[in-house]
Design a protein around this motif. Structure first.
Motif, mmCIF file in Angstrom:
data_model
loop_
_atom_site.group_PDB
_atom_site.id
_atom_site.type_symbol
_atom_site.label_atom_id
_atom_site.label_comp_id
_atom_site.label_asym_id
_atom_site.label_seq_id
_atom_site.Cartn_x
_atom_site.Cartn_y
_atom_site.Cartn_z
ATOM 1 N N UNK A 119 53.545 89.886 40.572
ATOM 2 C CA UNK A 119 53.917 91.265 41.119
ATOM 3 C C UNK A 119 54.373 92.320 39.859
ATOM 4 N N UNK A 120 54.413 91.897 38.992
ATOM 5 C CA UNK A 120 54.726 92.771 37.743
ATOM 6 C C UNK A 120 53.374 93.556 37.296
ATOM 7 N N UNK A 121 53.787 94.580 36.523
ATOM 8 C CA UNK A 121 52.770 95.386 36.023
ATOM 9 C C UNK A 121 53.198 96.330 34.660
ATOM 10 N N UNK A 122 52.345 96.578 33.793
ATOM 11 C CA UNK A 122 52.746 97.270 32.754
ATOM 12 C C UNK A 122 53.011 98.705 33.144
ATOM 13 N N UNK A 123 52.335 99.399 33.970
ATOM 14 C CA UNK A 123 52.468 100.560 34.556
ATOM 15 C C UNK A 123 53.756 101.019 34.873
ATOM 16 N N UNK A 124 54.432 101.970 34.084
ATOM 17 C CA UNK A 124 55.813 102.452 33.967
ATOM 18 C C UNK A 124 56.770 101.674 32.858
ATOM 19 N N UNK A 141 58.377 95.934 27.846
ATOM 20 C CA UNK A 141 59.443 95.802 28.630
ATOM 21 C C UNK A 141 59.451 96.166 30.137
ATOM 22 N N UNK A 142 59.693 95.247 30.943
ATOM 23 C CA UNK A 142 59.558 95.711 32.338
ATOM 24 C C UNK A 142 61.004 95.978 32.929
ATOM 25 N N UNK A 143 61.419 97.086 33.552
ATOM 26 C CA UNK A 143 62.909 97.207 34.061
ATOM 27 C C UNK A 143 63.227 96.243 34.872
ATOM 28 N N UNK A 144 62.349 96.048 36.081
ATOM 29 C CA UNK A 144 62.741 95.075 37.055
ATOM 30 C C UNK A 144 62.404 93.802 36.634
ATOM 31 N N UNK A 145 61.977 93.252 35.579
ATOM 32 C CA UNK A 145 62.108 91.871 35.544
ATOM 33 C C UNK A 145 63.156 91.272 34.927
ATOM 34 N N UNK A 146 63.296 90.018 35.177
ATOM 35 C CA UNK A 146 64.729 89.351 34.544
ATOM 36 C C UNK A 146 64.589 89.334 33.012
ATOM 37 N N UNK A 147 65.482 89.829 32.289
ATOM 38 C CA UNK A 147 65.435 89.897 30.917
ATOM 39 C C UNK A 147 64.226 90.529 30.553
ATOM 40 N N UNK A 148 63.972 91.748 31.424
ATOM 41 C CA UNK A 148 62.866 92.931 31.012
ATOM 42 C C UNK A 148 61.712 92.145 30.549
ATOM 43 N N UNK A 149 61.419 90.863 30.947
ATOM 44 C CA UNK A 149 60.094 90.329 30.422
ATOM 45 C C UNK A 149 59.644 89.176 31.757
ATOM 46 N N UNK A 150 58.389 89.149 31.986
ATOM 47 C CA UNK A 150 57.885 88.221 32.876
ATOM 48 C C UNK A 150 56.433 87.910 32.807
ATOM 49 N N UNK A 151 56.022 86.799 32.963
ATOM 50 C CA UNK A 151 54.305 86.703 32.658
ATOM 51 C C UNK A 151 53.866 87.125 34.069
ATOM 52 N N UNK A 152 52.415 86.892 34.199
ATOM 53 C CA UNK A 152 51.822 87.504 35.315
ATOM 54 C C UNK A 152 51.554 86.374 36.209
ATOM 55 N N UNK A 153 52.137 85.417 35.805
ATOM 56 C CA UNK A 153 51.938 83.938 36.623
ATOM 57 C C UNK A 153 53.199 83.763 37.743
ATOM 58 N N UNK A 154 52.993 83.892 39.012
ATOM 59 C CA UNK A 154 53.948 83.400 39.720
ATOM 60 C C UNK A 154 54.843 82.243 39.773
#
Length: 273
Positions: A119-124, A141-154
């Motif tokens: 559910x994460x994306x590089x947009x934004x 860096x993804x603001x909504x991801x834990x630790x601001x980083x997460x792979x594309x895999x669920x």
């Protein structure tokens, strides 16, 4: 005093030292500088012949020859629109090394497409979160991801290191940041020059083939505090320009982890759609 000085001179000469004059007419023995050449033997005993191999910078990755050897006409490509002060100021086109690190490329492609199972994306997200001057820019860096980083895999936040086939031998090379072995996710770096110290530590997976001058201009012109731009440089939009060849997209399922394999197989069709 003369007798004492003469005795010290004889002592220094017999011990292999150098006689050095001092105030008051006295002389003292000063041991010769340099080693007794035992250090080389100790080094050889500890490290063997490998300890005496001179460092040779890795050759740049031959992108054309690698594609020809893999039998592919064109690699996958993605784009990142550079956002600054509410406007799009340029676009980066990124070519991915699908033939050597298919899972790493699939992760980047899914995060660009917006079809990532996580559910994460590089947009934004940030394109230049930090600039290490003369070295590289750090982003993803993804603001909504834990630790601001997460792979594309669920199934997992991180995925494994596939290999260090693409050296950091030039500018505009993309590689994943990590916090140790097998901790690749979304954060990446773009080199500003050759960075051989990253070889064997970060997985290189792509290169910027167009628009790199935009990054260089922003890095030089935007004021920074300790490497952090005071005005955000973000990814306004992103997407996939060219999908991976079918044979390389299928190869990612055999080279990646079990969790990554399931996600890649299930999501490559979503990108094409």
């Amino acid at each position: 005093a003369m007798l004492v000085g003469a005795a010290r001179s004889r002592t220094a000469a017999s011990s292999g030292g150098v006689v050095a004059p001092r105030r008051g007419g006295l002389v003292v023995a000063r041991r010769q500088r340099g080693s007794e050449h035992h250090g080389w033997y100790k080094k050889y005993k500890a490290e063997g012949p490998d300890g005496f191999v001179r460092y040779k910078p890795p050759r740049p990755y031959d992108w054309e020859a690698a594609a020809e050897a893999a039998g592919i006409a064109a690699r996958s490509r993605c784009f990142l629109d550079v956002g600054f002060q509410g406007a799009v100021v340029g676009r980066l086109e990124i070519e991915l090394a699908d033939e050597v690190v298919p899972v790493a490329c699939a992760n980047f492609r899914l995060l660009c497409s917006g079809a990532a199972p996580s559910g994460y994306t590089y947009k934004g997200s940030s394109l230049v979160r930090r600039n290490v001057r003369g070295f590289a820019v750090v982003g993803g860096d993804m603001p909504t991801a834990p630790g601001k980083t997460h792979s594309a895999f669920l199934e997992s936040r991180y995925f494994d290191d596939e290999g260090f086939f693409v050296p950091h031998s030039d500018k505009a090379i993309l590689s994943y940041l990590n916090s140790g072995v097998h901790t690749n996710a979304s954060q990446f770096s773009i080199t500003l020059k050759a960075c051989p110290h990253l070889d064997g530590r970060q997985v290189g997976f792509g290169r910027v083939v167009a628009g790199f001058d935009v990054v260089e201009h922003l890095v030089e012109s935007v004021y920074q505090q300790r490497g952090v731009p005071i005005k955000p440089i973000s990814i306004a939009d992103c997407g996939v320009l060219r999908d991976a060849p079918p044979e390389l997209a299928a190869a990612s399922s055999s080279l990646g982890s079990a969790a990554a394999a399931a996600s890649v197989a299930a999501s490559e069709g979503a990108i094409a759609a």
